[in-house]
Design an enzyme around this catalytic site. Sequence first.
Site, short mmCIF file in Angstrom:
data_model
loop_
_atom_site.label_atom_id
_atom_site.label_comp_id
_atom_site.label_asym_id
_atom_site.label_seq_id
_atom_site.Cartn_x
_atom_site.Cartn_y
_atom_site.Cartn_z
N ASP A 99 65.01 87.99 78.24
CA ASP A 99 64.05 87.04 78.82
C ASP A 99 63.79 85.97 77.76
O ASP A 99 63.45 86.29 76.63
CB ASP A 99 62.75 87.78 79.16
CG ASP A 99 62.09 87.22 80.40
OD1 ASP A 99 61.95 85.98 80.47
OD2 ASP A 99 61.67 88.01 81.26
N ASP A 208 62.19 81.86 81.44
CA ASP A 208 60.84 81.83 81.98
C ASP A 208 60.36 80.38 82.22
O ASP A 208 60.45 79.55 81.31
CB ASP A 208 59.93 82.52 80.96
CG ASP A 208 58.56 82.88 81.51
OD1 ASP A 208 58.48 83.75 82.38
OD2 ASP A 208 57.57 82.28 81.04
N GLU A 267 64.15 80.43 85.87
CA GLU A 267 62.99 80.68 86.73
C GLU A 267 62.28 79.34 86.91
O GLU A 267 61.85 78.72 85.94
CB GLU A 267 62.04 81.69 86.10
CG GLU A 267 60.98 82.15 87.09
CD GLU A 267 59.62 82.45 86.47
OE1 GLU A 267 58.84 83.17 87.11
OE2 GLU A 267 59.32 81.96 85.37
N HIS A 340 58.17 91.48 88.60
CA HIS A 340 56.96 91.95 87.90
C HIS A 340 55.74 91.07 88.18
O HIS A 340 54.64 91.40 87.74
CB HIS A 340 57.23 92.01 86.40
CG HIS A 340 57.48 90.65 85.81
ND1 HIS A 340 58.60 89.90 86.14
CD2 HIS A 340 56.75 89.90 84.97
CE1 HIS A 340 58.54 88.74 85.51
NE2 HIS A 340 57.43 88.71 84.80
N ASP A 341 55.93 89.93 88.86
CA ASP A 341 54.81 89.03 89.17
C ASP A 341 54.37 89.11 90.62
O ASP A 341 53.42 88.42 91.03
CB ASP A 341 55.22 87.56 88.92
CG ASP A 341 55.47 87.25 87.46
OD1 ASP A 341 54.89 87.94 86.60
OD2 ASP A 341 56.25 86.32 87.19
O1 TEU Z 1 55.83 83.46 85.61
C1 TEU Z 1 55.89 82.15 86.08
C2 TEU Z 1 54.94 81.74 87.07
O2 TEU Z 1 55.11 80.75 87.72
C3 TEU Z 1 53.66 82.45 87.18
O3 TEU Z 1 52.76 81.50 87.65
C4 TEU Z 1 53.76 83.54 88.10
O4 TEU Z 1 54.20 83.12 89.34
C5 TEU Z 1 52.39 84.10 88.17
O5 TEU Z 1 52.59 85.45 88.08
C6 TEU Z 1 51.64 83.67 89.37
O6 TEU Z 1 50.99 84.72 89.96
C7 TEU Z 1 56.41 83.71 84.37
C8 TEU Z 1 56.49 85.19 84.11
O7 TEU Z 1 57.36 85.77 85.04
C9 TEU Z 1 55.10 85.75 84.14
O8 TEU Z 1 55.11 87.15 84.03
C10 TEU Z 1 54.35 85.14 83.00
O9 TEU Z 1 53.01 85.54 83.07
C11 TEU Z 1 54.40 83.61 83.05
O10 TEU Z 1 55.70 83.09 83.32
C12 TEU Z 1 54.03 83.08 81.71
O11 TEU Z 1 55.03 83.36 80.78
#
Ligand code: TEU
Length: 570
Positions: A99, A208, A267, A340-341
């Site tokens: 990542d 990310d 992403e 994971h989000d």
């Molecule tokens: O997430 C990117 C993102 O757009 C976040 O707003 C995500 O959608 C968020 O969980 C909204 O609910 C990435 C990673 O995948 C996330 O785990 C991190 O917290 C974030 O970037 C910051 O690095």
Amino acid sequence: MSDPAWFTSAVVYQIYPRSFADSDGDGVGDLGGILEHVDHLAELGVDVVWLSPIYRSPQADNGYDISDYEDVDPLFGSLEQLDELIAALHARGIKLLMDLVVNHTSDEHPWFVESASGRDSAKRDWYIWKDPREPSSASGEPGEEPNNWGSFFSGSAWQWDETSGQYYLHLFDRKQPDLNWEHEDVREAVYAMMRRWLDRGVDGFRMDVINFISKEQSFADAPPVAGQRYVNAFTLFANGPRIHEYLAEMHERVFADRDGAFLTVGEMPGVTPEEAILYTDPARGEVDMVFQFEHVSIDQGPGSKWDSIGLDRLALKRSLHRWQTALARTGWNSLYWDNHDQPRAVSRFGDDDPSYWEQSAKALATILHGMRGTPYVYQGEELGMTNYPFRSASEHRDVEAVNHWKRVLEEGLDQEAALTGMAAVGRDNARTPVQWDASPTAGFTTGEPWLPVNPNRSWLNAAAQVGTDGSVFEHYRALVALRHEHPVFAAGDFTGLLENDSELWAYVRTLDRQRMLVVANCSRRPRELELGDGWAGARLLLGSVPDRAEVLAPGSITLAGWESRIYLLV
Ligand code: TEU
């Protein structure tokens, strides 16, 4: 990138290390735990593992706040174990993606510590520092931030720094300051770090929020939104003026002169199909595929992710079909239901009532894996893991939910509605431990798990499913194998059917003289589908219900509640 085609028939598995498997009994998953379960990945048959961050980190955002890009956090193990993991995966023909979190670092990263040491620090411009809006102010009061940008994790995106009398930008938590990509030294430092990871043997990166690295340099206010002090300034920080330049430069500096089958995944929240085509055009040399957010935003209200408006399944289908059609000629997309989000797919898009759970988990898998793009399986999805039955705010550990709840209390917002939203879409739904067996800690740890195990581990677990005919796991395994075996999965043209039916989903993939039909009933009631004569003789490649006819007869078929099937006509 020398072989642009290999990843089109590949399947990626995402590991969120904290929640995958714990080998040392401290309740937090680690590299040792992953090493113990590499055969699970090999049995599933995946080609690539994307490992969420294992770098040194204060863990304010579970590792997405990195304080040392070059080392493994002791919480997860050591560099030696990472080398072991690379070797163990490679021995099974599986690639490893790291990542890459370079929109921001931790505020405890030495770069930021130096940058924050004073206005004349040599690294001052490595981050984004601005004076208060009111030149007279030296206190950093609310309203005096340089602009009205809001953070994804609640409140202003600006944090006041007493020492130097300036604010720094953080699109996420205040412990995640944004790097200033305008500075060439920042870019070169990142590229050098990436090259070192490739030298170590990793096969690429999941990047990310990579479309946030080029910001509109005016740092102007975003258009105000009634009732909101801080707003989502998306158009001013996403897909900014130099984004394509930076990604092409990164490709040039890191990958261009290397031989090997690497993979880069960007992403990109808010990316449109038109932009995705540009980002993934092999001739432009930027990234191999994007991660887009349209289909996981459909059930979100206009205010924030927390006001869920319920699922419009027809809108979901149309969104997925639109992306299939838009990227038909050029462009490559990632296919995912959860990560994971996001909440667990079967609870959000399927039906986690015990009577429909298994069929709906398989239906979602069938729909996704039959499409054009590279499918992703998020840990536990291959078992049909569900959302966690959250009842109170204190059960949430995620910084996003914790900050949100703080705001609800401070601003006297509707607590009941907030709790419902947090239970439905909170990120901890995806972060409860992987359910390896039926024991109280689900075989995840010998200690106290950092986040509670879902009580349904008693019947929903890997031990019950791996090798069991008809299980959700075996369905996923079959889908992965089908993509490897039949080029139509990777290369076939896509034609969406039943565009006005929210329940019955169907599409056709065509490659030369082969036609593949994917059908799924996304409802509890049986549904009939008229196929006419055109599909007579088609062979059943995979079905979710046992003992269906192997060969299609002319006429119609009836799908039971949440049943799904894939047919191939040669
Ligand atoms: O997430 C990117 C993102 O757009 C976040 O707003 C995500 O959608 C968020 O969980 C909204 O609910 C990435 C990673 O995948 C996330 O785990 C991190 O917290 C974030 O970037 C910051 O690095």
